[in-house]
Design a protein around this motif. Structure first.
Motif, mmCIF file in Angstrom:
data_model
loop_
_atom_site.group_PDB
_atom_site.id
_atom_site.type_symbol
_atom_site.label_atom_id
_atom_site.label_comp_id
_atom_site.label_asym_id
_atom_site.label_seq_id
_atom_site.Cartn_x
_atom_site.Cartn_y
_atom_site.Cartn_z
ATOM 1 N N GLY A 178 0.829 -1.205 0.000
ATOM 2 C CA GLY A 178 0.000 0.000 0.000
ATOM 3 C C GLY A 178 0.855 1.243 0.000
ATOM 4 N N PRO A 179 0.303 2.377 0.205
ATOM 5 C CA PRO A 179 -1.110 2.559 0.583
ATOM 6 C C PRO A 179 -2.031 2.394 -0.615
ATOM 7 C CG PRO A 179 -0.040 4.700 0.418
ATOM 8 C CD PRO A 179 1.017 3.653 0.184
ATOM 9 N N TRP A 180 -3.276 2.013 -0.307
ATOM 10 C CA TRP A 180 -4.298 1.906 -1.329
ATOM 11 C C TRP A 180 -5.116 3.174 -1.300
ATOM 12 C CZ3 TRP A 180 -6.485 -3.566 0.238
ATOM 13 C CH2 TRP A 180 -5.519 -4.551 -0.028
ATOM 14 N N LYS A 181 -5.779 3.454 -2.439
ATOM 15 C CA LYS A 181 -6.674 4.612 -2.446
ATOM 16 C C LYS A 181 -7.918 4.308 -3.266
ATOM 17 C CE LYS A 181 -3.705 6.712 -5.857
ATOM 18 N NZ LYS A 181 -2.749 7.756 -6.123
ATOM 19 N N TRP A 182 -8.935 5.018 -2.914
ATOM 20 C CA TRP A 182 -10.231 4.870 -3.572
ATOM 21 C C TRP A 182 -10.305 5.915 -4.668
ATOM 22 C CZ3 TRP A 182 -15.300 6.632 -0.753
ATOM 23 C CH2 TRP A 182 -16.408 6.364 -1.536
ATOM 24 N N ILE A 183 -10.511 5.448 -5.904
ATOM 25 C CA ILE A 183 -10.616 6.407 -7.017
ATOM 26 C C ILE A 183 -12.011 6.314 -7.640
ATOM 27 C CG2 ILE A 183 -8.154 6.435 -7.521
ATOM 28 C CD1 ILE A 183 -8.807 4.639 -9.983
ATOM 29 N N ILE A 184 -12.438 7.448 -8.137
ATOM 30 C CA ILE A 184 -13.750 7.517 -8.794
ATOM 31 C C ILE A 184 -13.530 8.142 -10.167
ATOM 32 C CG2 ILE A 184 -16.079 8.475 -8.659
ATOM 33 C CD1 ILE A 184 -15.599 8.750 -5.597
ATOM 34 N N ASN A 185 -13.875 7.391 -11.203
ATOM 35 C CA ASN A 185 -13.733 7.880 -12.580
ATOM 36 C C ASN A 185 -15.108 7.965 -13.245
ATOM 37 O OD1 ASN A 185 -10.931 8.083 -12.537
ATOM 38 N ND2 ASN A 185 -10.694 5.915 -13.017
ATOM 39 N N GLY A 186 -16.073 8.412 -12.517
ATOM 40 C CA GLY A 186 -17.447 8.508 -13.051
ATOM 41 C C GLY A 186 -18.428 8.202 -11.932
ATOM 42 N N ASN A 187 -19.708 7.987 -12.334
ATOM 43 C CA ASN A 187 -20.698 7.721 -11.291
ATOM 44 C C ASN A 187 -21.411 6.395 -11.502
ATOM 45 O OD1 ASN A 187 -21.701 9.019 -13.534
ATOM 46 N ND2 ASN A 187 -23.279 10.168 -12.439
ATOM 47 N N THR A 188 -20.719 5.451 -12.106
ATOM 48 C CA THR A 188 -21.268 4.104 -12.200
ATOM 49 C C THR A 188 -20.485 3.203 -11.254
ATOM 50 O OG1 THR A 188 -19.750 3.425 -13.944
ATOM 51 C CG2 THR A 188 -21.839 4.457 -14.646
ATOM 52 N N VAL A 189 -21.053 2.050 -10.968
ATOM 53 C CA VAL A 189 -20.377 1.091 -10.078
ATOM 54 C C VAL A 189 -19.011 0.731 -10.646
ATOM 55 C CG1 VAL A 189 -20.464 -1.260 -9.169
ATOM 56 C CG2 VAL A 189 -22.514 0.165 -9.125
ATOM 57 N N GLN A 190 -18.919 0.589 -11.964
ATOM 58 C CA GLN A 190 -17.661 0.205 -12.577
ATOM 59 C C GLN A 190 -16.606 1.304 -12.482
ATOM 60 O OE1 GLN A 190 -20.660 -0.177 -14.082
ATOM 61 N NE2 GLN A 190 -20.827 -2.398 -13.983
ATOM 62 N N SER A 191 -17.004 2.533 -12.205
ATOM 63 C CA SER A 191 -16.036 3.628 -12.163
ATOM 64 C C SER A 191 -15.388 3.799 -10.791
ATOM 65 C CB SER A 191 -16.706 4.934 -12.592
ATOM 66 O OG SER A 191 -17.717 5.288 -11.677
ATOM 67 N N HIS A 192 -15.811 3.027 -9.807
ATOM 68 C CA HIS A 192 -15.234 3.087 -8.454
ATOM 69 C C HIS A 192 -14.274 1.914 -8.275
ATOM 70 C CE1 HIS A 192 -17.969 6.136 -6.611
ATOM 71 N NE2 HIS A 192 -18.646 5.845 -7.718
ATOM 72 N N ALA A 193 -13.050 2.223 -7.848
ATOM 73 C CA ALA A 193 -12.055 1.157 -7.689
ATOM 74 C C ALA A 193 -11.079 1.503 -6.573
ATOM 75 C CB ALA A 193 -11.296 0.951 -8.996
ATOM 76 N N ILE A 194 -10.411 0.479 -6.071
ATOM 77 C CA ILE A 194 -9.328 0.639 -5.101
ATOM 78 C C ILE A 194 -8.053 0.347 -5.864
ATOM 79 C CG2 ILE A 194 -8.320 -0.164 -2.931
ATOM 80 C CD1 ILE A 194 -11.096 1.097 -2.596
ATOM 81 N N THR A 195 -7.075 1.273 -5.783
ATOM 82 C CA THR A 195 -5.837 1.116 -6.539
ATOM 83 C C THR A 195 -4.640 1.410 -5.642
ATOM 84 O OG1 THR A 195 -5.745 3.422 -7.235
ATOM 85 C CG2 THR A 195 -6.972 1.894 -8.661
ATOM 86 N N THR A 196 -3.477 1.119 -6.154
ATOM 87 C CA THR A 196 -2.221 1.497 -5.512
ATOM 88 C C THR A 196 -1.237 1.899 -6.600
ATOM 89 O OG1 THR A 196 -0.522 0.847 -3.924
ATOM 90 C CG2 THR A 196 -1.223 -0.833 -5.458
ATOM 91 N N ASP A 197 -0.361 2.784 -6.260
ATOM 92 C CA ASP A 197 0.680 3.177 -7.225
ATOM 93 C C ASP A 197 1.724 2.074 -7.301
ATOM 94 O OD1 ASP A 197 -0.446 5.642 -7.823
ATOM 95 O OD2 ASP A 197 0.569 6.631 -6.137
ATOM 96 N N THR A 198 2.123 1.744 -8.500
ATOM 97 C CA THR A 198 3.153 0.709 -8.677
ATOM 98 C C THR A 198 4.546 1.298 -8.559
ATOM 99 O OG1 THR A 198 3.230 1.015 -11.064
ATOM 100 C CG2 THR A 198 1.685 -0.658 -10.202
ATOM 101 N N GLY A 199 4.647 2.628 -8.620
ATOM 102 C CA GLY A 199 5.956 3.263 -8.562
ATOM 103 C C GLY A 199 6.567 3.430 -9.934
ATOM 104 N N GLU A 200 5.856 2.973 -10.968
ATOM 105 C CA GLU A 200 6.365 3.055 -12.336
ATOM 106 C C GLU A 200 5.590 4.118 -13.112
ATOM 107 O OE1 GLU A 200 6.154 -0.832 -14.065
ATOM 108 O OE2 GLU A 200 7.180 -1.742 -12.379
ATOM 109 N N CYS A 201 6.126 5.283 -13.173
ATOM 110 C CA CYS A 201 5.566 6.375 -13.993
ATOM 111 C C CYS A 201 4.089 6.644 -13.710
ATOM 112 C CB CYS A 201 5.754 6.074 -15.488
ATOM 113 S SG CYS A 201 7.486 5.888 -15.935
ATOM 114 N N GLY A 202 3.683 6.577 -12.489
ATOM 115 C CA GLY A 202 2.302 6.893 -12.115
ATOM 116 C C GLY A 202 1.287 5.844 -12.491
ATOM 117 N N ILE A 203 1.755 4.668 -12.866
ATOM 118 C CA ILE A 203 0.835 3.581 -13.211
ATOM 119 C C ILE A 203 0.180 3.076 -11.928
ATOM 120 C CG2 ILE A 203 0.647 1.248 -14.163
ATOM 121 C CD1 ILE A 203 3.048 1.933 -15.938
#
Length: 169
Positions: free
Chosen positions: A19-44
């Protein structure tokens, strides 16, 4: 919670994506909500999980779990260390108290023995005074401190006389 349960939680935590993990929202559908983490590779960003309903607080809970659980486990470890130390101190105090209890018991026995010895000496002195017609029979040896001191001196003298009289020196 026992050690095995804590170890299982710790193991799952160590195997999870760092981690740390973070909650991201890329819209207002269920599919647009996700938990992600930075890989350390160019913001991926690496998806941990996706399609989380925005109507619940589950996404926030999941996102914080990656940092909250290690903190909780560390807190439990510190509490356990404090508990172990307190147990060690308690065990030492119990041993110390047991030793003191034995000493107190021994001292009470010695006090009882000496009290009985004193009472017997006072009784013998009263009887001796009565037999010899001495005024010592009128003295209250239990309460009169002067009489008690005199009695102690007489007893020591009597012991000295008996020892010398028996040829012991």
């Amino acid at each position: 919670m026992n050690k095995e349960e804590l170890d299982a939680i710790r193991d799952r935590c160590e195997k999870a994506t760092p981690g740390p993990w973070k909650w991201i929202i890329n819209g207002n559908t269920v599919q647009s909500h996700a938990i992600t983490t930075d890989t350390g590779e160019c913001g991926i960003q690496e998806k941990i999980c996706a399609s989380i309903s925005p109507k619940t607080r589950n996404a926030e809970f999941i996102a914080h779990a990656r940092t909250d659980i290690p903190l909780l486990l560390a807190g439990i470890d510190k509490l356990q260390q404090g508990n172990d130390y307190a147990k060690e101190l308690l065990d030492k105090q119990i041993l110390r108290n047991e030793g003191l209890s034995k000493r107190v018991s021994t001292m009470k026995g010695e006090i009882d023995r000496l009290t009985a010895e004193r009472d017997a000496a006072l009784k013998a002195m009263k009887e001796l005074a009565k037999e010899n017609g001495s005024c010592l029979g009128c003295v209250n040896f239990e309460t009169d401190i002067t009489a008690r001191m005199y009695a102690s001196k007489v007893i020591r003298n009597a012991k000295d006389i008996l020892i010398v009289g028996n040829g012991e020196e």
